[in-house]
Design a protein around this motif. Structure first.
Motif, PDB file in Angstrom:
ATOM      1  N   ASN A  34       6.221 -18.766  -6.947  1.00 23.42           N
ATOM      2  CA  ASN A  34       6.438 -20.033  -6.236  1.00 23.42           C
ATOM      3  C   ASN A  34       5.501 -21.114  -6.765  1.00 23.42           C
ATOM      4  OD1 ASN A  34       8.463 -19.280  -4.542  1.00 23.42           O
ATOM      5  ND2 ASN A  34       7.197 -19.040  -2.710  1.00 23.42           N
TER       6      ASN A  34
ATOM      7  N   TYR B 262       6.993 -24.529  -8.268  1.00 26.43           N
ATOM      8  CA  TYR B 262       6.886 -25.817  -7.575  1.00 26.43           C
ATOM      9  C   TYR B 262       5.722 -26.674  -8.099  1.00 26.43           C
ATOM     10  CZ  TYR B 262      10.326 -23.578  -4.633  1.00 26.43           C
ATOM     11  OH  TYR B 262      11.467 -22.947  -4.204  1.00 26.43           O
TER      12      TYR B 262
ATOM     13  N   ASP C 105      -2.235 -24.075  -6.146  1.00 26.26           N
ATOM     14  CA  ASP C 105      -1.563 -24.802  -7.242  1.00 26.26           C
ATOM     15  C   ASP C 105      -1.768 -26.303  -7.080  1.00 26.26           C
ATOM     16  OD1 ASP C 105       0.726 -26.140  -5.839  1.00 26.26           O
ATOM     17  OD2 ASP C 105       1.328 -24.071  -5.398  1.00 26.26           O
TER      18      ASP C 105
ATOM     19  N   SER D 206      15.073 -25.386  -5.019  1.00 22.03           N
ATOM     20  CA  SER D 206      14.897 -23.936  -4.877  1.00 22.03           C
ATOM     21  C   SER D 206      15.974 -23.204  -5.677  1.00 22.03           C
ATOM     22  CB  SER D 206      14.993 -23.566  -3.394  1.00 22.03           C
ATOM     23  OG  SER D 206      15.293 -22.211  -3.247  1.00 22.03           O
TER      24      SER D 206
ATOM     25  N   THR E  54      15.664 -17.890  -3.410  1.00 22.21           N
ATOM     26  CA  THR E  54      16.630 -17.431  -2.403  1.00 22.21           C
ATOM     27  C   THR E  54      16.232 -17.895  -1.000  1.00 22.21           C
ATOM     28  OG1 THR E  54      15.345 -15.417  -2.052  1.00 22.21           O
ATOM     29  CG2 THR E  54      17.117 -15.299  -3.678  1.00 22.21           C
ATOM     30  N   GLY E  55      15.018 -18.413  -0.877  1.00 19.91           N
ATOM     31  CA  GLY E  55      14.551 -18.807   0.455  1.00 19.91           C
ATOM     32  C   GLY E  55      14.018 -17.618   1.239  1.00 19.91           C
TER      33      GLY E  55
ATOM     34  N   LEU F 192       8.920 -16.179   0.857  1.00 21.81           N
ATOM     35  CA  LEU F 192       7.767 -16.284   1.768  1.00 21.81           C
ATOM     36  C   LEU F 192       7.936 -15.423   3.016  1.00 21.81           C
ATOM     37  CD1 LEU F 192       6.720 -20.050   1.592  1.00 21.81           C
ATOM     38  CD2 LEU F 192       5.642 -18.077   0.508  1.00 21.81           C
TER      39      LEU F 192
HETATM   40  P1  ADP Z   1      12.339 -19.935  -2.425  1.00 19.34           P
HETATM   41  O1  ADP Z   1      13.059 -18.755  -2.906  1.00 19.34           O
HETATM   42  O2  ADP Z   1      13.217 -21.091  -2.136  1.00 19.34           O
HETATM   43  O3  ADP Z   1      11.150 -20.276  -3.244  1.00 19.34           O
HETATM   44  P2  ADP Z   1      10.421 -19.116  -0.463  1.00 19.34           P
HETATM   45  O4  ADP Z   1      10.626 -18.409   0.816  1.00 19.34           O
HETATM   46  O5  ADP Z   1       9.601 -18.449  -1.482  1.00 19.34           O
HETATM   47  O6  ADP Z   1      11.842 -19.486  -0.986  1.00 19.34           O
HETATM   48  O7  ADP Z   1       9.778 -20.528  -0.141  1.00 19.34           O
HETATM   49  C1  ADP Z   1      10.349 -21.314   0.877  1.00 19.34           C
HETATM   50  C2  ADP Z   1      10.203 -22.776   0.528  1.00 19.34           C
HETATM   51  O8  ADP Z   1       8.830 -23.128   0.631  1.00 19.34           O
HETATM   52  C3  ADP Z   1      10.612 -23.121  -0.890  1.00 19.34           C
HETATM   53  O9  ADP Z   1      11.976 -23.395  -0.948  1.00 19.34           O
HETATM   54  C4  ADP Z   1       9.765 -24.356  -1.153  1.00 19.34           C
HETATM   55  O10 ADP Z   1      10.426 -25.478  -0.646  1.00 19.34           O
HETATM   56  C5  ADP Z   1       8.512 -24.127  -0.342  1.00 19.34           C
HETATM   57  N1  ADP Z   1       7.415 -23.596  -1.183  1.00 19.34           N
HETATM   58  C6  ADP Z   1       7.027 -22.326  -1.326  1.00 19.34           C
HETATM   59  N2  ADP Z   1       5.965 -22.222  -2.129  1.00 19.34           N
HETATM   60  C7  ADP Z   1       5.642 -23.476  -2.505  1.00 19.34           C
HETATM   61  C8  ADP Z   1       4.615 -24.051  -3.315  1.00 19.34           C
HETATM   62  N3  ADP Z   1       3.695 -23.297  -3.922  1.00 19.34           N
HETATM   63  N4  ADP Z   1       4.600 -25.396  -3.456  1.00 19.34           N
HETATM   64  C9  ADP Z   1       5.511 -26.164  -2.839  1.00 19.34           C
HETATM   65  N5  ADP Z   1       6.516 -25.690  -2.068  1.00 19.34           N
HETATM   66  C10 ADP Z   1       6.577 -24.368  -1.891  1.00 19.34           C
END
Ligand code: ADP
Length: 410
Positions: free
Chosen positions: A315, A319, A342, A367, A373-374, A377
């Motif tokens: 991630n 991002y 980051d 994403s 995939t959302g 996290l």
């Molecule tokens: P994805 O598969 O979309 O990355 P995650 O569950 O890993 O899904 O993350 C959910 C959302 O959180 C992401 O779509 C993004 O918008 C935000 N996100 C996660 N990590 C970061 C990051 N390091 N910097 C900025 N936004 C982030």
């Protein structure tokens, strides 16, 4: 419990008085023959006999009375024991229980009932006063009218919002019983499950629709140039479908199996994931760094820790447009703090409370373009919490993000 019939209570002093009177009478009668002759003696004998009879009768009655008295005491003790067992039983239940009299005033409320409605002394008050629920009042009224058991799912708003399954019934038409079983968590989980199923089907439908549209176009227009373009898109969408199903599998495995912990070198895990993704970072011109001990062993599941590291570092790279991705590990007391920092686009405050939810994405298109995939996290959070740890995020728009995982050493 009641003792039927009169219970003759004879005091010891009354018995003593009767005994001494009988003795005096008998002494007096003994002197009668010499003074007054045989007729008086016979008469005296009869008196003595009758006195003795009366004495015996009184004695028997006094014994019976004492026996009954001890029976009553025994019954009182038994009744008290029985009542206290019923109270203990009712207090141990997870269901709130009320007993109301014929005027709907509370005669009994168990511990759960007091807790659920935050009322310390509900005895003697009406059910509506205590629960502040008009619907519960209605349930009781319906029972009073029909004498038939009633049940309903009720949303209680006081002292906080909860859902309860309420039942009321009566045995004699006068005294009523009322039970409320809280199902707030059950309803919440049901809603989460429904949302999840809806989200999954939506997530699967999107790539499938694209695949279908591409395949149909290819069927109608087998132009060689376009074929390659469309087939490439179809392959990308199929890959996406398999990533989603893979993430779903990881999530469901993590949710359904208890964590199997062994000695796990978290420093090694994060360093190796950073190394694995280094190529991807340098392709984007990002710097990566690891700060912390070379080795740090905790009790954890290595495969799951690798998954956490992969999701957070991936991630951070996805991002971040320029700058760096740094992993810091720091042992603290009986815990270990792992930070993935980051210098990327950051996350606006309004999204922060939701980003650990399944399928929640700040920017769907972005994403999608990074193959997200959302679920990443939510997998992280689930694994970390199953290990007895926490994960939090600090971030602001265009200010970068720091995800901090705190795990117990053992
Ligand atoms: P994805 O598969 O979309 O990355 P995650 O569950 O890993 O899904 O993350 C959910 C959302 O959180 C992401 O779509 C993004 O918008 C935000 N996100 C996660 N990590 C970061 C990051 N390091 N910097 C900025 N936004 C982030």
């Amino acid at each position: 419990v009641s003792i039927r019939g009169p219970v003759p209570i004879l005091s010891a002093s009354l018995v003593a008085a009767v005994v001494s009177a009988a003795t005096a009478l008998s002494a007096f009668l003994g002197e009668l023959p010499s003074r007054f002759g045989w007729p008086y003696l016979i008469l005296g004998g009869a008196f003595v006999y009758l006195g003795r009879q009366a004495y015996d009768e009184l004695r028997t009655q006094s014994e019976v009375a004492a026996q009954r008295q001890s029976q009553v005491t025994l019954l009182h003790v038994e009744l008290e024991q029985h009542r206290s067992s019923v109270d203990d039983l009712a207090d141990g239940l997870d269901t709130a229980v009320f007993i109301c009299d014929s005027g709907d005033k509370i005669e009994f409320a168990n511990r759960r009932a007091r807790e659920l409605f935050g009322f310390d002394e509900p005895i003697g008050r009406s059910i509506v006063t205590v629960t502040l629920s008009y619907e519960l009042g209605q349930l009781v009224s319906r029972l009073r009218e029909s004498k038939q058991p009633q049940s309903a799912e009720i949303l209680f708003t006081y002292p906080s919002e909860r859902v309860g399954q309420a039942k009321s019934w009566t045995a004699d038409g006068e005294r009523i019983f009322l039970s409320v079983y809280e199902i707030t968590d059950l309803r919440r989980l049901e809603r989460i499950r429904q949302d999840f199923v809806a989200n999954v089907s939506h997530e699967l439908r999107t790539p499938m629709t694209i695949i279908r549209a591409m395949a149909e176009t290819l069927l109608d227009d087998p132009d060689d140039e376009r074929r390659e373009k469309y087939l490439t898109k179809i392959v990308a969408e199929v890959d996406r479908l398999s990533t989603i199903s893979q993430d779903l599998l990881v999530l469901s495995t993590a949710e359904s199996n208890p964590v199997r912990k062994q000695a796990c070198d978290v420093a090694e895990v994060f360093r190796s994931v950073l190394g694995q993704l280094d190529g991807k970072a340098s392709d984007k011109g990002l710097e990566t760094a690891y700060e912390g001990p070379e080795h740090l062993t905790i009790e954890a599941n290595s495969a799951q820790m690798t998954q956490v590291a992969l999701n957070l570092v991936d991630n951070a790279i996805n991002y971040t447009i320029d700058g760096s991705v740094i992993v810091q590990i720091e042992p603290r007391d009986e815990k270990v703090l792992i930070k993935v920092r980051d210098t990327g686009m950051g996350i606006a405050g309004e999204h922060l409370p939701r980003i650990f939810e399944r399928f929640y994405r700040v920017d769907k298109a972005r994403s999608r373009s990074t193959g997200g995939t959302g679920l990443g996290l939510s997998i992280v959070r689930h694994i970390v919490e199953a290990h007895g740890g926490t994960v939090v995020v600090e971030s602001a728009l265009n200010q970068g993000s720091t995800f901090t995982v705190t795990l117990p050493v053992s």
